[in-house]
Design a protein around this motif. Sequence first.
Motif, mmCIF file in Angstrom:
data_model
loop_
_atom_site.group_PDB
_atom_site.id
_atom_site.type_symbol
_atom_site.label_atom_id
_atom_site.label_comp_id
_atom_site.label_asym_id
_atom_site.label_seq_id
_atom_site.Cartn_x
_atom_site.Cartn_y
_atom_site.Cartn_z
ATOM 1 N N LEU A 1 1.041 -1.223 0.056
ATOM 2 C CA LEU A 1 -0.119 0.098 0.017
ATOM 3 C C LEU A 1 0.895 1.255 -0.020
ATOM 4 O O LEU A 1 1.847 1.360 0.649
ATOM 5 N N ARG A 2 0.850 2.137 -1.132
ATOM 6 C CA ARG A 2 1.455 3.361 -0.962
ATOM 7 C C ARG A 2 0.816 4.382 -0.167
ATOM 8 O O ARG A 2 -0.313 4.721 -0.262
ATOM 9 N N LEU A 3 1.977 4.889 0.845
ATOM 10 C CA LEU A 3 1.212 5.822 1.800
ATOM 11 C C LEU A 3 1.636 7.035 1.644
ATOM 12 O O LEU A 3 2.977 7.291 1.066
ATOM 13 N N ALA A 4 0.879 8.172 2.164
ATOM 14 C CA ALA A 4 1.286 9.527 2.009
ATOM 15 C C ALA A 4 0.690 10.360 3.249
ATOM 16 O O ALA A 4 -0.303 9.761 3.682
ATOM 17 N N GLY A 5 1.018 11.439 3.738
ATOM 18 C CA GLY A 5 0.422 11.973 4.926
ATOM 19 C C GLY A 5 0.512 13.517 4.737
ATOM 20 O O GLY A 5 1.799 13.804 4.349
ATOM 21 N N LEU A 6 -0.372 14.070 5.172
ATOM 22 C CA LEU A 6 -0.226 15.610 5.300
ATOM 23 C C LEU A 6 -0.335 16.174 6.810
ATOM 24 O O LEU A 6 -1.069 15.662 7.576
ATOM 25 N N GLU A 7 0.469 16.608 7.316
ATOM 26 C CA GLU A 7 0.848 17.285 8.721
ATOM 27 C C GLU A 7 1.157 18.716 8.904
ATOM 28 O O GLU A 7 2.229 18.847 8.416
ATOM 29 N N ARG A 8 0.472 19.376 9.458
ATOM 30 C CA ARG A 8 0.756 20.998 9.653
ATOM 31 C C ARG A 8 2.056 21.156 10.736
ATOM 32 O O ARG A 8 2.518 22.140 10.579
ATOM 33 N N GLN A 9 2.040 20.198 11.552
ATOM 34 C CA GLN A 9 3.150 20.411 12.664
ATOM 35 C C GLN A 9 4.529 19.804 12.375
ATOM 36 O O GLN A 9 4.460 18.564 12.166
ATOM 37 N N ALA A 10 5.603 20.770 11.893
ATOM 38 C CA ALA A 10 6.528 20.121 11.440
ATOM 39 C C ALA A 10 7.246 19.128 12.292
ATOM 40 O O ALA A 10 7.868 18.126 11.627
ATOM 41 N N ASP A 11 7.147 19.279 13.453
ATOM 42 C CA ASP A 11 7.864 18.078 14.407
ATOM 43 C C ASP A 11 7.225 16.887 14.278
ATOM 44 O O ASP A 11 7.832 15.901 14.281
ATOM 45 N N HIS A 12 5.856 16.950 14.260
ATOM 46 C CA HIS A 12 5.117 15.529 13.934
ATOM 47 C C HIS A 12 5.328 14.882 12.618
ATOM 48 O O HIS A 12 5.279 13.811 12.458
ATOM 49 N N ALA A 13 5.440 15.858 11.516
ATOM 50 C CA ALA A 13 5.825 15.454 10.194
ATOM 51 C C ALA A 13 6.847 14.509 10.319
ATOM 52 O O ALA A 13 7.203 13.643 9.514
ATOM 53 N N ALA A 14 8.117 15.502 11.064
ATOM 54 C CA ALA A 14 9.320 14.722 11.024
ATOM 55 C C ALA A 14 9.197 13.390 11.797
ATOM 56 O O ALA A 14 9.979 12.274 11.305
ATOM 57 N N LEU A 15 8.524 13.146 12.918
ATOM 58 C CA LEU A 15 8.218 11.842 13.410
ATOM 59 C C LEU A 15 7.624 10.852 12.740
ATOM 60 O O LEU A 15 7.998 9.791 12.648
ATOM 61 N N ALA A 16 6.572 11.312 11.757
ATOM 62 C CA ALA A 16 5.710 10.266 10.860
ATOM 63 C C ALA A 16 6.817 9.791 9.863
ATOM 64 O O ALA A 16 6.839 8.429 9.800
ATOM 65 N N ALA A 17 7.715 10.476 9.137
ATOM 66 C CA ALA A 17 8.569 9.989 8.576
ATOM 67 C C ALA A 17 9.664 9.157 9.193
ATOM 68 O O ALA A 17 10.149 7.968 8.580
ATOM 69 N N ARG A 18 10.080 9.474 10.272
ATOM 70 C CA ARG A 18 11.268 8.671 10.964
ATOM 71 C C ARG A 18 10.394 7.206 11.318
ATOM 72 O O ARG A 18 11.062 6.235 11.297
ATOM 73 N N ASN A 19 9.147 7.355 11.898
ATOM 74 C CA ASN A 19 8.430 6.347 12.362
ATOM 75 C C ASN A 19 8.452 5.057 11.010
ATOM 76 O O ASN A 19 8.366 3.987 11.213
ATOM 77 N N ALA A 20 8.055 5.589 9.953
ATOM 78 C CA ALA A 20 7.933 4.848 8.873
ATOM 79 C C ALA A 20 9.393 4.243 8.402
ATOM 80 O O ALA A 20 9.336 3.152 8.212
ATOM 81 N N ALA A 21 10.483 5.069 8.333
ATOM 82 C CA ALA A 21 11.606 4.482 8.114
ATOM 83 C C ALA A 21 12.063 3.400 9.239
ATOM 84 O O ALA A 21 12.643 2.207 8.879
ATOM 85 N N GLU A 22 11.700 3.635 10.421
ATOM 86 C CA GLU A 22 12.070 2.602 11.673
ATOM 87 C C GLU A 22 11.261 1.209 11.393
ATOM 88 O O GLU A 22 11.827 0.446 11.781
ATOM 89 N N ASN A 23 9.996 1.504 10.812
ATOM 90 C CA ASN A 23 9.308 0.291 10.417
ATOM 91 C C ASN A 23 9.400 -0.522 9.202
ATOM 92 O O ASN A 23 8.825 -1.480 8.881
#
Length: 265
Positions: free
Chosen positions: A72-94
Amino acid sequence: MDDGAELTRDRFLRGSDRGALWISQPRRGYRAGVDPVLLAASVPAKPGQSLLDLGCGVGTAALCAGWRVPGLRLAGLERQADHAALAARNAAENGLEMEVVTGDLTRMPDALRQRQFDHVIANPPYFRRDASTRATVPAREAAMGEETPMAAWVAAAARRCAPGGTVTFIQRVERLPEILAGFTAHLGSIELKPLLPREGRESQLFLIRARKNGRAAFRLHAGLLLHSGAEHGQDRPDYSDLAEAILKTGAILPFDGGPKKDPVG
């Protein structure tokens, strides 16, 4: 952000044939719980399709969907930059691929403006601040207190959804009239699934799903019972069997019946 002091690392899903899904999230403020897991489990996604999570936070809902449906090809939109960075990090770590875009859905970033997705999901802020109290932690207030009107969330989701695709939200029952009005204006084939805390208790949350250009009649499905027993009397969550399977092992949350086998095995 000092990771050791400011973040926790929490397990959301596990499987016999795959590793657990671990999510890093802020220790204070809004913390993802069962709601994004239920939202992800209700999406009828298939391998090779695409999914956009509006207001993705640290990525929990989208990553739960991606964990359950490989490819499944995933994308996300998040207005809080620190949360967006965590989302990208969580994806990579998983070991999951997820494109995370920082921005506001009312001013859709160019990276998403010209694209449509097979599935769009959202867990919008639950509370209207003309009828509730603001949270003291800014990050929690941003996640739980509404600034962007619900109508704008629905309109943005509908625009980003491909013809024949689905839009799925999770929300509190007091917001049903306005969210149903928005879905009716932009989408079709609307289905409503109440989430029942216990037998005999009123629903507090619901899932709502619709299709872009859908024409089927509105459907009100039987509710999903989350907890067993009339009241909580044990030192554990006492989830129902289906809720336990959804929340712990990534089972599908069916709108129209009992447990279903995951199409990817």
